[in-house]
Design an enzyme around this catalytic site. Structure first.
Site, PDB file in Angstrom:
ATOM      1  N   LYS A   4      55.237  73.538 -15.334  1.00  0.00           N
ATOM      2  CA  LYS A   4      53.779  73.500 -15.399  1.00  0.00           C
ATOM      3  C   LYS A   4      53.395  72.709 -16.652  1.00  0.00           C
ATOM      4  O   LYS A   4      53.451  73.219 -17.770  1.00  0.00           O
ATOM      5  CB  LYS A   4      53.219  74.920 -15.469  1.00  0.00           C
ATOM      6  N   GLU A  33      59.047  78.113 -28.416  1.00  0.00           N
ATOM      7  CA  GLU A  33      58.807  77.219 -29.560  1.00  0.00           C
ATOM      8  C   GLU A  33      57.311  77.252 -29.797  1.00  0.00           C
ATOM      9  O   GLU A  33      56.536  76.642 -29.056  1.00  0.00           O
ATOM     10  CB  GLU A  33      59.318  75.804 -29.244  1.00  0.00           C
TER      11      GLU A  33
END
Length: 491
Positions: A188, A264
């Protein structure tokens, strides 16, 4: 090239990119033929419309990934590596067009986009070589009776959510190790920059990636698409790059299926300059660490802590360099600094600067939005920034360099660590013992010692504290996509 020629080149690049979903090896429209616009941040104008996936589309993509998983895991490692190698070569051959595409949807200068394309492609080359180096171990039991064997196997179908600021590199950094390990995936991409990911899917399709291994769902509503995927038992792993706030929500959603998770997240990178540093090198490094990607990077130097005896000189030199940068549309010749991604981001940058100035910071250069069209902001240097200024505690994501001073090494470390984030830090000193002490004492997952760039496909990228967990790149990167199975052998 004439203005007409430039416009034609831009249009040709935009037309080359598919605008549909990529599911099960087929390009197709979203449910209900829904679409959403992609804007040029330099003008605010629509440059394309892409398929707006609905929940059914996301589940279809996961179904395709799950169906392809067993066959893909059985592919010869060398064949998986060769697909990545061919994709690497294709990206290199089409680098100029891919760079222009990225600039059109994200805003950074074409030169910066070219650098990202080169960096992104390198992940395919690195993991093409790692695909054939997945191994386990075999040993005699410590008692002498029986044997121990371990094997590494693909985690299984993955869900990737990528950000808008590095729309190609953040894709290849996840896709490459997953392909090398034998995992299928649903990606996505960010709503603001979906075109670069769609271009990447087309390249991988042409490189021979089998249907269902990579599935792309573009959507204007990320949460509505991603949450059902994370709660589906067919999903085995999530990898997300983005804000800590969103990351927390995704971790909560991932808990239901106890997914393997790589995060992250946000950063607040300190840039420490000690009085014995090479100031020329420190300013050069500061320009790289601050202005890469218009400052819209989690690794961007967010706050500059400079020893008192050299703080004024460093700030002055940095202001001179920042003031010489050319601001404009990223496609224009000689432009160094493109627009920010949208008005919300520009407004945040403006607020942080105004807050710092209201608390006593001095503006050495810049300090204002630019232009009536697009989302431009002047490269800015603030001196004498007080500790309570928001700009030292919040991720700026813009071309603003706040400079504060310190007197001792202990003060510098305390200031650097006074944050919930811990992604990267930069340290400039010519004292080897100090360098080791500071690198050991600073609470980050990465340190740039006398250099302003740390990102490297051959190195493990990731943070500590609320900057996330897991590592991408390096020898460590493929391990995020492998499970270890232990077999006890009765011999």
């Amino acid at each position: 090239m004439t203005a007409t020629g430039v416009a034609e080149q831009e249009q040709a690049v935009l037309e080359w990119v598919p605008k549909e979903l990529f599911v099960g090896g087929r390009w197709r429209a979203a449910e209900g033929n829904e679409t959403f616009p992609v804007l040029d941040p330099a003008t605010g104008e629509t440059i394309a419309r892409v398929a707006d996936a609905q929940v059914q589309d996301g589940m279809a993509a996961l179904g395709a990934a799950a169906e392809a998983q067993q066959e893909w895991a059985a592919f010869a490692p060398r064949e998986r590596g060769e697909i990545l190698r061919r994709a690497f070569e294709a990206i290199a051959a089409k680098a100029d067009d891919l760079a222009l595409l990225m600039t059109l949807e994200m805003g950074k200068s074409v030169a910066e986009s070219r650098a990202e394309i080169s960096y992104a492609a390198e992940f395919f080359r690195w993991f093409a070589e790692e695909a054939v180096r997945v191994h386990g171990r075999y040993m005699v039991n410590t008692t002498g009776k029986g044997r121990l064997m371990t094997m590494r196997q693909p985690v299984g179908p993955c869900v990737f959510v990528t950000p808008w600021n590095f729309p190609t590199a953040m894709g290849t950094r996840k896709i490459a190790p997953a392909v090398a390990a034998g995992c299928t995936m649903v990606v996505k991409p960010a709503q603001k920059t979906p075109l670069s990911m769609l271009a990447l899917a087309k390249i991988l399709e042409q490189a021979g990636l089998p249907p269902g291994v990579l599935n792309i769902v573009t959507a204007s509503r990320s949460g509505a698409i991603v949450e059902p995927l994370l709660k589906d038992p067919r999903t085995r792993k999530l990898s997300f790059t983005g804000s800590t706030e969103v990351g927390r929500r995704l971790i909560e959603q991932s808990a239901e299926q106890v997914l393997r998770v790589s995060m992250e997240l946000g950063g607040n990178a300190p840039f420490l300059v000690f009085e014995d540093a090479d100031l020329d090198a420190a300013v050069d490094g500061a320009m790289l660490a601050k202005m890469r990607n218009v400052g819209e990077a989690c690794t961007a130097a967010n706050r500059f802590h400079v020893q008192e005896s050299v703080a004024e000189e460093f700030a002055s030199r940095l202001a001179e360099r920042m003031g010489s940068l050319k601001v404009g549309r990223g496609t224009e010749k000689g432009v160094d600094v493109g627009p920010l991604i949208d008005e919300d981001q520009r407004s945040k940058v403006r607020e942080l600067v105004e807050d710092a100035v209201s608390r006593g910071a001095r503006t050495l250069v810049g300090g204002h939005p630019l232009g009536e069209r697009g989302y431009f902001y002047e490269p800015t240097v603030l001196a004498d920034v007080p500790p309570d200024a928001r700009v030292l505690g919040e991720e700026i994501f813009g071309p603003v360099a706040p400079v504060a001073s310190f007197s001792t090494e202990e003060e510098a470390l305390a200031a650097a660590n006074m944050t919930e984030f811990g992604l990267v830090a930069y340290v400039y000193t010519r004292d080897l013992q100090r360098a080791i002490r500071v690198c050991e004492g600073i609470e980050t997952g990465m340190v740039g010692l006398n250099q302003g760039v740390v990102s490297n496909p051959a190195a493990p990228f990731g943070g500590v504290k609320q900057s996330g967990f897991g590592r991408e790149g390096g020898f460590e990167g493929i391990g995020e996509y492998l499970e270890t199975k232990y077999v006890a052998l009765g011999v």
